[in-house]
Design an enzyme around this catalytic site. Structure first.
Site, short mmCIF file in Angstrom:
data_model
loop_
_atom_site.label_atom_id
_atom_site.label_comp_id
_atom_site.label_asym_id
_atom_site.label_seq_id
_atom_site.Cartn_x
_atom_site.Cartn_y
_atom_site.Cartn_z
N ALA A 163 1.21 4.54 -1.78
CA ALA A 163 1.11 6.01 -1.98
C ALA A 163 1.00 6.72 -0.63
O ALA A 163 0.40 6.18 0.30
CB ALA A 163 -0.11 6.33 -2.83
N CYS A 174 0.89 -1.18 0.00
CA CYS A 174 0.00 0.00 0.00
C CYS A 174 0.92 1.22 0.00
O CYS A 174 1.28 1.73 1.05
CB CYS A 174 -0.88 0.00 1.25
N CYS A 195 -0.68 3.57 11.53
CA CYS A 195 -0.49 4.78 12.34
C CYS A 195 -1.72 4.97 13.22
O CYS A 195 -2.31 6.03 13.26
CB CYS A 195 -0.20 6.01 11.48
C1 LIG Z 1 -1.12 4.29 5.15
S1 LIG Z 1 -1.27 4.68 3.48
C2 LIG Z 1 0.30 4.19 2.85
C3 LIG Z 1 1.38 5.20 3.05
C4 LIG Z 1 2.65 4.83 2.29
N1 LIG Z 1 3.13 3.52 2.68
C5 LIG Z 1 3.75 5.85 2.46
O1 LIG Z 1 4.68 5.61 3.24
O2 LIG Z 1 3.70 6.89 1.81
C6 LIG Z 1 -2.29 3.38 2.87
C7 LIG Z 1 -2.49 3.41 1.36
O3 LIG Z 1 -3.21 2.23 1.00
C8 LIG Z 1 -4.05 2.53 -0.09
N2 LIG Z 1 -5.08 1.46 -0.13
C9 LIG Z 1 -6.29 1.45 0.44
N3 LIG Z 1 -6.88 0.25 0.26
C10 LIG Z 1 -6.00 -0.51 -0.46
C11 LIG Z 1 -6.02 -1.84 -0.96
N4 LIG Z 1 -7.06 -2.64 -0.76
N5 LIG Z 1 -4.95 -2.28 -1.66
C12 LIG Z 1 -3.88 -1.47 -1.87
N6 LIG Z 1 -3.79 -0.20 -1.42
C13 LIG Z 1 -4.84 0.27 -0.72
C14 LIG Z 1 -4.56 3.92 0.24
O4 LIG Z 1 -5.03 4.57 -0.92
C15 LIG Z 1 -3.31 4.58 0.84
O5 LIG Z 1 -2.60 5.24 -0.17
#
Ligand SMILES: C[S@@+](CC[C@H](N)C(=O)[O-])C[C@H]1O[C@@H](n2cnc3c(N)ncnc32)[C@H](O)[C@@H]1O
Length: 239
Positions: A49, A47, A167
């Site tokens: 972004a 995950c 977090c």
């Molecule tokens: C906590 S953020 C990640 C932050 C990232 N690791 C960083 O350090 O910049 C979680 C991310 O998971 C994405 N997300 C949500 N549901 C998801 C899924 N089922 N599969 C993959 N990504 C997902 C969200 O859009 C979000 O960008």
């Protein structure tokens, strides 16, 4: 990694635009440092972004090997791509799978499951919006997190290591998810020392009782570490 607690807007500095720096919460930086991928390894960030941890992983790997930065939402591929490009990351490809259904074709040496969560760890920073509200979306999070942690584990090579992180403080998104993995797979929790003040995972919360192994997980509290609240579990395969 440099700690700059008094620097107000690092994202406005010329060094930011030139790709020399990337501001992140201390606890976010610790996730990549704890996972500690070796050069020339295969890494999956499930995950990814907006890419703070992916780019930090690339830096730790000296831009070698391969990182698959997966992010479900196409609109979030844009900031993710910008972060990677601005920082000169060359070893990463972006994919758009649901993390819980990431294809099992390729196994990885290191996996970061930095899952979507309720974000309670950021409450101290946001102050005025720091009221916890239950929503149906939040209630669904533990189910999604459990699916993601199982898939991440199944994608690990025999000697591979995974870091599960959130977090948030909510045990249902943390210790409960890790206990679920321990009950359903031959997983073990590995020692975790981030070099900063943390507490061990908790063994019970409301009606929930968790596997005693979760004491090897780490809870980072804002008032102790002066950063965003965080939870981490370092996971390997039973041998
Ligand atoms: C906590 S953020 C990640 C932050 C990232 N690791 C960083 O350090 O910049 C979680 C991310 O998971 C994405 N997300 C949500 N549901 C998801 C899924 N089922 N599969 C993959 N990504 C997902 C969200 O859009 C979000 O960008």
């Amino acid at each position: 990694m440099y700690l700059t607690p008094t620097l107000k807007s690092p994202g406005n500095l010329i060094e930011y635009f030139l790709g020399h720096i990337h501001p992140q919460a201390l606890t976010s930086c610790l996730a990549s440092i704890v996972l500690a991928p070796e050069e020339n390894s295969y890494v999956l960030e499930m995950c990814a972004a907006p890419g703070g941890k992916t780019s930090h992983l690339a830096q730790l790997m000296n831009n070698t090997g391969l990182i698959v930065a997966n992010e479900l939402y196409p609109s979030r591929h844009i900031p993710l791509g910008h972060t990677l490009e601005r920082l000169g990351v060359l070893n990463t490809v972006i994919t758009g799978y649901q993390a819980q259904e990431f294809p099992l074709k390729q196994r990885f040496d290191y996996i970061l499951a930095d899952v979507p969560c309720s974000g309670e760890g950021g409450f101290r920073k946001k102050k005025e919006s720091s009221i916890y509200r239950e929503t149906s979306e939040k209630q669904k999070l533990p189910d999604l997190q459990k699916k993601i942690i199982l898939r991440g584990f199944d994608l690990l090579k025999e000697e591979g290591e995974m870091l599960y992180s959130t977090c948030t403080y909510n045990p249902e998104e943390n210790e409960s998810v890790v206990s679920f993995l321990l009950q359903n797979r031959d997983a073990v929790l590995l020692p975790l020392d981030a070099g900063f003040n943390s507490e061990t995972g908790i063994l019970e919360w409301r009606d929930g009782k968790y596997d005693t192994e979760v004491q090897k997980t780490a809870r980072f509290y804002p008032h102790r570490i002066n950063s965003v609240g965080f939870f981490m579990a370092r996971i390997g395969r039973k041998r």
